[in-house]
Write an enzyme that holds these catalytic residues in place. Structure first.
Site, PDB file in Angstrom:
ATOM      1  N   GLY A   1       0.824  -1.223   0.000  1.00 46.93           N
ATOM      2  CA  GLY A   1       0.000   0.000   0.000  1.00 46.93           C
ATOM      3  C   GLY A   1       0.849   1.260   0.000  1.00 46.93           C
ATOM      4  N   GLY A   2       2.067   1.144  -0.523  1.00 44.32           N
ATOM      5  CA  GLY A   2       3.030   2.245  -0.460  1.00 44.32           C
ATOM      6  C   GLY A   2       2.655   3.484  -1.254  1.00 44.32           C
ATOM      7  N   THR A   3       1.729   3.346  -2.210  1.00 40.29           N
ATOM      8  CA  THR A   3       1.343   4.540  -2.978  1.00 40.29           C
ATOM      9  C   THR A   3      -0.001   5.096  -2.504  1.00 40.29           C
ATOM     10  OG1 THR A   3       0.104   3.401  -4.709  1.00 40.29           O
ATOM     11  CG2 THR A   3       2.484   3.571  -5.037  1.00 40.29           C
TER      12      THR A   3
ATOM     13  N   ARG B   1      -5.363  -7.774  15.079  1.00 41.20           N
ATOM     14  CA  ARG B   1      -4.590  -7.886  16.334  1.00 41.20           C
ATOM     15  C   ARG B   1      -4.869  -9.234  17.013  1.00 41.20           C
ATOM     16  NH1 ARG B   1      -4.107  -2.262  19.769  1.00 41.20           N
ATOM     17  NH2 ARG B   1      -3.684  -0.861  18.025  1.00 41.20           N
TER      18      ARG B   1
ATOM     19  N   ILE C   1      -1.693   7.312   3.050  1.00 46.07           N
ATOM     20  CA  ILE C   1      -0.635   7.442   4.074  1.00 46.07           C
ATOM     21  C   ILE C   1       0.625   6.701   3.634  1.00 46.07           C
ATOM     22  CG2 ILE C   1      -1.149   5.466   5.637  1.00 46.07           C
ATOM     23  CD1 ILE C   1      -0.176   9.103   6.587  1.00 46.07           C
ATOM     24  N   GLY C   2       0.438   5.666   2.788  1.00 45.48           N
ATOM     25  CA  GLY C   2       1.596   4.909   2.308  1.00 45.48           C
ATOM     26  C   GLY C   2       2.618   5.793   1.610  1.00 45.48           C
TER      27      GLY C   2
ATOM     28  N   LYS D   1      -9.473  -4.033  12.272  1.00 47.21           N
ATOM     29  CA  LYS D   1      -8.144  -3.895  12.894  1.00 47.21           C
ATOM     30  C   LYS D   1      -8.066  -4.762  14.158  1.00 47.21           C
ATOM     31  CE  LYS D   1      -6.915   0.592  10.949  1.00 47.21           C
ATOM     32  NZ  LYS D   1      -6.561   2.004  11.133  1.00 47.21           N
TER      33      LYS D   1
HETATM   34  N1  LIG Z   1      -5.642   8.630  11.140  1.00 43.34           N
HETATM   35  C1  LIG Z   1      -6.397   8.988  10.135  1.00 43.34           C
HETATM   36  O1  LIG Z   1      -6.983  10.089  10.115  1.00 43.34           O
HETATM   37  C2  LIG Z   1      -6.525   8.047   8.964  1.00 43.34           C
HETATM   38  C3  LIG Z   1      -7.103   8.498   7.782  1.00 43.34           C
HETATM   39  C4  LIG Z   1      -7.135   7.629   6.694  1.00 43.34           C
HETATM   40  C5  LIG Z   1      -6.611   6.339   6.806  1.00 43.34           C
HETATM   41  N2  LIG Z   1      -6.067   5.945   8.000  1.00 43.34           N
HETATM   42  C6  LIG Z   1      -5.521   4.570   8.128  1.00 43.34           C
HETATM   43  O2  LIG Z   1      -4.361   4.463   7.304  1.00 43.34           O
HETATM   44  C7  LIG Z   1      -4.279   3.139   6.770  1.00 43.34           C
HETATM   45  C8  LIG Z   1      -4.121   3.235   5.259  1.00 43.34           C
HETATM   46  O3  LIG Z   1      -5.263   3.881   4.727  1.00 43.34           O
HETATM   47  P1  LIG Z   1      -5.203   4.769   3.399  1.00 43.34           P
HETATM   48  O4  LIG Z   1      -6.415   5.623   3.396  1.00 43.34           O
HETATM   49  O5  LIG Z   1      -3.839   5.380   3.297  1.00 43.34           O
HETATM   50  O6  LIG Z   1      -5.343   3.624   2.308  1.00 43.34           O
HETATM   51  P2  LIG Z   1      -5.758   3.777   0.757  1.00 43.34           P
HETATM   52  O7  LIG Z   1      -5.095   4.973   0.183  1.00 43.34           O
HETATM   53  O8  LIG Z   1      -7.223   3.637   0.642  1.00 43.34           O
HETATM   54  O9  LIG Z   1      -5.154   2.423   0.161  1.00 43.34           O
HETATM   55  C9  LIG Z   1      -3.798   2.112   0.378  1.00 43.34           C
HETATM   56  C10 LIG Z   1      -3.350   1.055  -0.595  1.00 43.34           C
HETATM   57  O10 LIG Z   1      -3.987  -0.184  -0.309  1.00 43.34           O
HETATM   58  C11 LIG Z   1      -3.991  -0.951  -1.499  1.00 43.34           C
HETATM   59  N3  LIG Z   1      -5.378  -1.384  -1.752  1.00 43.34           N
HETATM   60  C12 LIG Z   1      -6.503  -0.688  -1.502  1.00 43.34           C
HETATM   61  N4  LIG Z   1      -7.576  -1.394  -1.874  1.00 43.34           N
HETATM   62  C13 LIG Z   1      -7.112  -2.557  -2.343  1.00 43.34           C
HETATM   63  C14 LIG Z   1      -7.712  -3.732  -2.859  1.00 43.34           C
HETATM   64  N5  LIG Z   1      -9.049  -3.836  -2.928  1.00 43.34           N
HETATM   65  N6  LIG Z   1      -6.927  -4.758  -3.248  1.00 43.34           N
HETATM   66  C15 LIG Z   1      -5.582  -4.647  -3.140  1.00 43.34           C
HETATM   67  N7  LIG Z   1      -4.952  -3.567  -2.644  1.00 43.34           N
HETATM   68  C16 LIG Z   1      -5.709  -2.555  -2.270  1.00 43.34           C
HETATM   69  C17 LIG Z   1      -3.521  -0.082  -2.645  1.00 43.34           C
HETATM   70  O11 LIG Z   1      -2.167  -0.375  -2.844  1.00 43.34           O
HETATM   71  P3  LIG Z   1      -1.483  -0.399  -4.297  1.00 43.34           P
HETATM   72  O12 LIG Z   1      -1.874   0.876  -4.969  1.00 43.34           O
HETATM   73  O13 LIG Z   1      -0.039  -0.503  -4.038  1.00 43.34           O
HETATM   74  O14 LIG Z   1      -2.036  -1.590  -5.032  1.00 43.34           O
HETATM   75  C18 LIG Z   1      -3.702   1.306  -2.053  1.00 43.34           C
HETATM   76  O15 LIG Z   1      -2.829   2.255  -2.595  1.00 43.34           O
HETATM   77  C19 LIG Z   1      -5.528   2.404   7.214  1.00 43.34           C
HETATM   78  O16 LIG Z   1      -5.222   1.576   8.310  1.00 43.34           O
HETATM   79  C20 LIG Z   1      -6.483   3.505   7.628  1.00 43.34           C
HETATM   80  O17 LIG Z   1      -7.377   3.123   8.644  1.00 43.34           O
HETATM   81  C21 LIG Z   1      -6.010   6.768   9.057  1.00 43.34           C
END
Ligand SMILES: NC(=O)c1ccc[n+]([C@@H]2O[C@H](COP(=O)([O-])OP(=O)(O)OC[C@H]3O[C@@H](n4cnc5c(N)ncnc54)[C@H](OP(=O)(O)O)[C@@H]3O)[C@@H](O)[C@H]2O)c1
Length: 314
Positions: free
Chosen positions: A12-14, A141, A17-18, A137
């Site tokens: 999820g590096g792109t 855990r 947050i990645g 989550k």
């Molecule tokens: N603290 C806060 O305010 C907050 C806000 C938002 C998120 N978060 C947390 O941060 C973490 C990451 O969330 P995010 O919003 O950064 O994630 P995101 O942008 O929705 O997705 C991250 C990556 O996950 C992979 N992915 C997503 N859906 C997929 C699928 N159906 N099949 C395969 N891969 C998939 C993709 O990787 P690739 O592009 O490499 O394939 C995507 O780039 C989560 O645990 C979330 O709860 C926290």
């Protein structure tokens, strides 16, 4: 500062947050003989919108491994020679992590895994186990507690990202937020209840700090943040930086709860955001002491309210 003595693979590096986590790890660099890779889908690797980012990362030494994260062979192959796995997978793929962690346990090399957390404390108090957005989550855990013996896991609990909190969505204004264009804010209750935030770049910085302090980080739930502030202090910062008075509206926790219930009843994705904003407004981001210091980070190492608001008004 010394480079990182690990080979690291990021899922999820792109993502939202990645991107910050991958950039911070790349800036820290792997020491000679080690590598930094992301595991991504073919679709992402060939996505024209991600091309510039990926090619700039490649010039910094990033290896891009493509495959299907639901294919055990692809994942096991990607784990070869990897010491640390950092998962930044999005909410809709969180449960896929149990298999990724099981394969890490089975691998000969992975010994440290960061499951995708980077948010609200899902075990803050007795009420946390019943909150809907926490369920996947919590399952991850629980799977780790029951099944994983060799690989050590670290949960980086950052609280809300201020960068995202600053958005005001008109369709759900009662969950709170800020609209720079119209200079309007919506705050919960009096607007004076403190919330602990982390900026998105600081999430990357904190992850790298955890990697630099394995004795403090391995096997731990790390509660970290950039700073604590209040919704009204954020309004004042916007007013200062825009040089204009803002209109502030107030909404009660009760109104937020009612909207939250309605969104869940209607099966709307924004229900998650409503629940999380209610949890944050109720004080479940606050700690006597965070783990920042254990990771070697002082208050002035973190971004400030002024910096994050400054980015939001550009
Ligand atoms: N603290 C806060 O305010 C907050 C806000 C938002 C998120 N978060 C947390 O941060 C973490 C990451 O969330 P995010 O919003 O950064 O994630 P995101 O942008 O929705 O997705 C991250 C990556 O996950 C992979 N992915 C997503 N859906 C997929 C699928 N159906 N099949 C395969 N891969 C998939 C993709 O990787 P690739 O592009 O490499 O394939 C995507 O780039 C989560 O645990 C979330 O709860 C926290």
């Amino acid at each position: 500062m010394a480079s990182l003595p690990f080979s690291i693979l990021i899922f999820g590096g792109t993502g939202a947050i990645g991107k910050h986590i991958t950039s911070a790890i790349l800036s820290a660099q792997a020491s000679p003989g080690h590598s930094i890779s992301i595991f991504t889908s073919d679709a992402t690797a060939s996505n024209p919108e991600k091309e510039a980012l990926l090619s700039s990362w490649k010039s910094q030494g990033l290896r891009v491994v493509t495959g299907d994260l639901n294919n055990a062979q692809d994942v096991s192959r990607a784990y070869e020679g990897v010491d640390v796995v950092v998962s930044c997978l999005g909410r809709n793929t969180l449960t896929a992590q149990t298999e990724l962690i099981r394969l890490a346990e089975e691998s000969r090399s992975v010994n440290w895994f960061f499951p995708s957390e980077y948010g609200t404390d899902i075990e803050y108090d007795a009420s946390s186990k019943d909150e809907k957005p926490h369920q996947n989550k919590l399952k991850v855990r629980e799977f780790i507690r029951s099944n994983i013996r060799r690989v050590q896991c670290t949960y980086l609990v950052t609280g809300p990202y201020l960068d995202m909190y600053l958005t005001l969505l008109p369709s759900v204004a009662a969950i709170g937020g800020y609209d720079v264009r119209s200079k309007k804010a919506m705050v919960i209750n009096s607007g004076n209840d403190a919330v602990g935030f982390t900026s998105m770049p600081d999430v990357g910085k904190l992850l790298v700090a955890a990697l630099r302090n394995p004795e403090e980080a391995k096997g731990k739930v790390l509660k970290v943040q950039s700073f604590v502030t209040t919704p009204l202090d954020i309004v004042r910062e916007f007013e200062k930086q825009t040089g204009a008075e803002w209109t502030t509206d107030y909404t009660s926790i009760q109104a937020l709860r009612e909207l939250e219930q309605q969104l869940w009843d209607e099966g709307k994705p924004l229900a998650t955001a409503a629940t999380l904003r209610r949890i944050w407004a109720e004080g479940r981001t606050l700690y006597q002491k965070t783990d920042n210091e254990k990771l070697g980070l002082a208050a002035d190492d973190m971004e400030t309210l002024s910096e994050v608001v400054g980015r939001a008004i550009i």
